[in-house]
Design an enzyme around this catalytic site. Structure first.
Site, PDB file in Angstrom:
ATOM      1  N   LYS A   1      32.334 116.616  84.602  1.00  0.00           N
ATOM      2  CA  LYS A   1      32.705 117.903  84.532  1.00  0.00           C
ATOM      3  C   LYS A   1      34.132 118.118  84.957  1.00  0.00           C
ATOM      4  O   LYS A   1      34.745 116.919  85.169  1.00  0.00           O
ATOM      5  CB  LYS A   1      31.738 118.634  85.563  1.00  0.00           C
ATOM      6  CG  LYS A   1      31.992 117.982  87.135  1.00  0.00           C
ATOM      7  CD  LYS A   1      31.085 118.508  88.115  1.00  0.00           C
ATOM      8  CE  LYS A   1      31.308 119.830  88.353  1.00  0.00           C
ATOM      9  NZ  LYS A   1      30.160 120.631  89.219  1.00  0.00           N
TER      10      LYS A   1
ATOM     11  N   ASP B   1      24.027 125.746  85.358  1.00  0.00           N
ATOM     12  CA  ASP B   1      24.261 124.291  85.169  1.00  0.00           C
ATOM     13  C   ASP B   1      24.160 123.648  84.095  1.00  0.00           C
ATOM     14  O   ASP B   1      23.274 124.025  83.261  1.00  0.00           O
ATOM     15  CB  ASP B   1      23.517 123.528  86.316  1.00  0.00           C
ATOM     16  CG  ASP B   1      24.503 123.178  87.606  1.00  0.00           C
ATOM     17  OD1 ASP B   1      25.653 122.465  87.505  1.00  0.00           O
ATOM     18  OD2 ASP B   1      24.195 123.376  88.918  1.00  0.00           O
TER      19      ASP B   1
ATOM     20  N   HIS C   1      18.724 129.053  74.258  1.00  0.00           N
ATOM     21  CA  HIS C   1      19.501 128.987  73.273  1.00  0.00           C
ATOM     22  C   HIS C   1      19.548 127.445  72.593  1.00  0.00           C
ATOM     23  O   HIS C   1      20.022 126.761  73.570  1.00  0.00           O
ATOM     24  CB  HIS C   1      20.921 129.852  73.359  1.00  0.00           C
ATOM     25  CG  HIS C   1      21.670 129.686  72.259  1.00  0.00           C
ATOM     26  ND1 HIS C   1      21.533 130.784  70.891  1.00  0.00           N
ATOM     27  CD2 HIS C   1      22.740 128.811  71.891  1.00  0.00           C
ATOM     28  CE1 HIS C   1      22.621 130.357  70.110  1.00  0.00           C
ATOM     29  NE2 HIS C   1      23.291 129.333  70.670  1.00  0.00           N
TER      30      HIS C   1
ATOM     31  N   CYS D   1      26.563 114.799  86.140  1.00  0.00           N
ATOM     32  CA  CYS D   1      27.457 115.497  86.627  1.00  0.00           C
ATOM     33  C   CYS D   1      28.719 115.061  86.849  1.00  0.00           C
ATOM     34  O   CYS D   1      29.577 115.606  87.427  1.00  0.00           O
ATOM     35  CB  CYS D   1      26.813 116.025  88.059  1.00  0.00           C
ATOM     36  SG  CYS D   1      27.483 117.803  88.442  1.00  0.00           S
TER      37      CYS D   1
ATOM     38  N   ASP E   1      27.155 128.308  95.681  1.00  0.00           N
ATOM     39  CA  ASP E   1      26.405 127.560  94.951  1.00  0.00           C
ATOM     40  C   ASP E   1      25.684 128.409  93.945  1.00  0.00           C
ATOM     41  O   ASP E   1      25.393 127.834  92.777  1.00  0.00           O
ATOM     42  CB  ASP E   1      25.351 126.800  95.736  1.00  0.00           C
ATOM     43  CG  ASP E   1      25.757 125.765  96.744  1.00  0.00           C
ATOM     44  OD1 ASP E   1      26.384 125.180  96.081  1.00  0.00           O
ATOM     45  OD2 ASP E   1      25.150 125.685  97.743  1.00  0.00           O
TER      46      ASP E   1
ATOM     47  N   ASP F   1      20.835 124.816  93.241  1.00  0.00           N
ATOM     48  CA  ASP F   1      21.761 125.985  93.730  1.00  0.00           C
ATOM     49  C   ASP F   1      20.917 126.935  94.359  1.00  0.00           C
ATOM     50  O   ASP F   1      21.382 127.490  95.330  1.00  0.00           O
ATOM     51  CB  ASP F   1      22.629 126.493  92.612  1.00  0.00           C
ATOM     52  CG  ASP F   1      23.677 125.518  92.290  1.00  0.00           C
ATOM     53  OD1 ASP F   1      24.008 124.563  93.123  1.00  0.00           O
ATOM     54  OD2 ASP F   1      24.298 125.529  90.996  1.00  0.00           O
TER      55      ASP F   1
END
Length: 721
Positions: free
Chosen positions: A401, A445, A519, A398, A429, A468
């Site tokens: 970002k 995320d 995906h 994280c 969130d 979240d």
């Protein structure tokens, strides 16, 4: 357009972090092989160097001085490191089994797992005798005993070979008040040495009052000593076993040709299966049998390095030619040593200094891991490239970002939801949608890979994305995966995807959710994300914190700084392993404890504790007071912060909180802004319930702590030292 990285086509897997494999990793980092993916499997993030163990036992070296840092070596080699015990090889399908995770596929494998002490079938031996191998476990138990034993401890060493006598002398140096005895079942000790060296070592034993008891066959081991075949009882407070050694039992199930359990190899170090190599103590050299000694493992490494590459490139292999004999340098505890070669009776402090130089040179070789310089910037380029690149590489997890200020500016321009069933849109969130009598949450995320291990990545990122939903008081429902893999052979890509989805699916199922699809795409590097829905009858928001509430944090801080330092090979392996373990710990049980009682809640992720708490305070129209000393940190995080390490997102996180936080300067304060991957939950709970909640969280396995309280007033964070 810059050239794309070459695709991966072959998997080379090293099983065990022995000396030969450690050197292969170092050499691989200096000369990587395009198209080959290198993997190391080892139970621990470090491996002990056996040559310095007696010196450590004697107190001459600290523990870290004899640790081969496999995390740093793996980063240097661009290899993925899997922390676990190999327990079998499926040669037909070319799979290596490691408990607790999906099998690891290989095209070529190599075994350098070392050996363990063989515990004799004597009553009480397994219960009360500490084996000399594995080395790490022995060193831990000895350190605990040496620092806590009362004056005049009695120490028994079972086995009168070179290792037993050398360690007995080390014991006497560390604890001169100890009564040390060596018990040998044969008529004579030290039979593997020449006459001169044997006499010198026996003289050192006499000088240090080490008692050598020969013809001493054990019949029983007890907590307070040993029973011998002649009926006598020898009292002891610490018992060490240094007898025979053995390889891992799982090798018998591989179908490989074995010699007394050791993997039989030919001159190319290939086993009876040409796709599997072996080196170090685990290997039996069929054409030139040799004793088990580290010198052979070290000299096998260049041949193994060459032949592993040859196995996947089609080049000719080299043969290993072991030396007939080698110089044995045996320390005597007091910074002296005895040499054994050619029958010469060499003895003295100069031999210990020589041995020390040899050992230090080897450790320096595996610790000195030069960084490969980044590609030079083109001479003609647009302005501003240097400023965007910065002085630090882009972090994974994280930490990779967009900064909070830029994100907030963009989200401010989004129109409010037009649908009546969208109760909460951008900024929370998770989106909150009307759903029957309750609500449905929807979140996504996506992170840049912080590890080469697909299994660890899949587990940690799934936990990160679930945060979240948990923070909003929801019950996870369903998830879609978005996976970007680097270009590679289709079979390798399928195996990598299978590892990611298996790990993530396990986390999601434990949380009560289903992984229902997703995906995939190919790109320059691994990227992984999840879109997740959840359900709740009573969602927990960020806008309902009340003055007087106690702030509870469920996980320690520090993943960002540790991952940033690890990228630079500056974080000790044990520290990195601790961060990985924290990221791989699900917050499902913590959410179940907090959701029914929390007034407000969020998860601590990319914007750090300060950023996420400030967002909660702004939403609730309150302030907060934190006690810096009460905030839990991962081991090593503060030291790395003090050394100047930090995430590539750290500066943006600090800037985003400017003017809204009052805190003393220092490395511990900087960790309040540290971006967390799969961080903990931060909840405000009524003061009357706080202790009960903390106890429930700790009982559930979390290092939860009360770190401060909510106060009335403007959204301002006041941090006390």
């Amino acid at each position: 357009m810059p050239p794309a990285p070459l695709p991966l086509t072959r998997d080379i897997v090293l099983i065990g972090g022995g000396h030969a494999h450690a050197l292969v990793l170092r050499m691989w980092g200096m000369k990587p092989l395009p198209g080959a993916r290198l993997t190391l499997i080892n139970p621990l993030p470090t491996a002990a160097y056996s040559g310095m163990l007696p010196g450590h036992i004697a107190g001459h070296y600290p523990r870290e001085a004899l640790q081969l840092d496999l995390v740093r070596l793996a980063r240097h080699a661009g290899a993925r490191l899997i922390l676990g015990y190999a327990e079998g090889i499926d040669r037909e399908n070319r799979l290596i089994h490691v408990p607790g995770r999906a099998p690891i596929a290989y095209d070529i494998a190599s075994i350098d797992t070392g050996i363990t002490a063989e515990m004799p079938d004597i009553p009480g031996f397994c219960d009360y005798v500490t084996p000399a191998k594995p080395l790490d476990a022995f060193a831990d138990r000895w350190e605990a005993f040496a620092t806590s034993a009362p004056p005049g401890p009695r120490i028994a060493v079972v086995g009168g070979g070179v290792a037993g006598v050398e360690l007995a002398l080390a014991f006497t140096h560390r604890r001169p008040d100890a009564q040390v005895s060596v018990y040998e079942a044969a008529p004579e000790t030290l039979t593997a040495l020449g006459r001169g060296a044997r006499q010198r070592l026996r003289a050192h034993c006499a000088r240090h009052s080490v008692r050598l008891v020969e013809n001493a066959r054990l019949t029983e081991a007890r907590a307070d000593g040993l029973r011998l075949s002649n009926g006598s009882f020898e009292p002891a407070d610490f018992i060490l076993g240094t007898g025979a050694t053995k390889p891992a039992d799982w090798l018998h199930g591989t179908g490989l040709d074995l010699h007394e359990g050791f993997v039989s190899v030919g001159p190319t170090l290939q086993s009876s299966d040409p796709t599997i190599f072996a080196a170090g103590d685990i290997a039996h050299l069929t054409w030139a049998p040799r004793p088990k000694a580290g010198v052979y493992a070290v000299r096998e490494a260049p041949v193994l390095f060459h032949n592993l590459r040859a196995a996947v490139t089609g080049c000719a292999m080299r043969s290993y030619r072991p030396q007939r004999d080698y110089l044995k340098l045996i320390s005597t505890g007091d910074k002296r040593a005895v040499a054994d070669k050619w029958g010469l009776p060499l003895d003295g402090a100069w031999l210990w200094r020589w041995k020390d130089r040899i050992d230090q040179r080897f450790m320096a070789m595996v610790a000195d891991l030069p960084n490969m310089p980044p590609p030079a910037l083109p001479p003609e380029r647009a302005q501003g490239i240097e400023e965007v690149l910065g002085a630090k590489p882009l972090c994974g997890g994280c930490g990779g970002k967009l900064g909070a200020a830029a994100l907030r500016e963009v989200l401010a321009d989004l129109p409010p939801p037009q649908r009546g069933d969208v109760r909460l849109g951008a900024g929370g969130d998770a989106a909150v949608l009307a759903h029957g009598s309750g609500v449905q949450m929807f979140t996504t995320d996506h992170v840049r890979a912080f590890s080469e291990d697909p299994w660890l990545l899949g587990r940690a990122v799934a936990i990160h994305a679930l945060g979240d939903i948990w923070a909003a008081g929801g019950q996870p429902q369903a998830a879609l995966a978005q996976v970007t893999l680097p270009r590679m052979a289709e079979g390798m890509a399928a195996r990598s995807l299978a590892e990611i989805l298996a790990a993530a699916g396990e986390v999601l199922r434990e949380a009560g959710a289903d992984l229902v699809g997703g995906h995939t795409s190919l790109g320059a590097e691994v990227m992984l994300g999840f879109s997740i829905t959840g359900l709740a009858e009573r969602p927990v928001g960020q806008d309902t914190a009340k003055p007087g509430d106690v702030l509870i944090l469920t996980k320690p801080l520090g993943t960002g700084v540790i991952l940033a330092a690890e990228m630079l090979k500056a974080a000790p392996g044990e520290i990195v392993a601790g961060a990985w373990a924290s990221m791989a710990t699900s917050s499902a049980r913590a959410a179940a404890v907090l959701a029914p009682v929390a007034h407000a809640m969020t998860d601590v992720t990319g914007f750090g504790l300060a950023g996420h708490l400030l967002g909660l305070c702004r939403a609730s129209g309150v302030g907060a007071e934190l006690a810096l000393a009460d905030i839990p940190l991962l081991p090593g995080a503060e030291a790395l912060s003090a050394a100047g390490h930090g995430s590539s997102l750290l500066a943006q996180n600090i800037a985003a909180c400017a003017g809204a936080i009052i805190a003393p300067p220092g490395p511990r304060t900087e960790l309040l802004y540290d971006p967390q991957t799969a961080g903990g939950l931060l909840a405000t709970v009524p003061q009357t319930r706080a202790q009960e909640v903390i106890e429930a969280l700790r009982e559930a396995g979390y290092g939860a702590a009360a770190i401060g309280r909510i106060v009335a007033g403007a959204p301002l964070l006041r941090i006390s030292g």
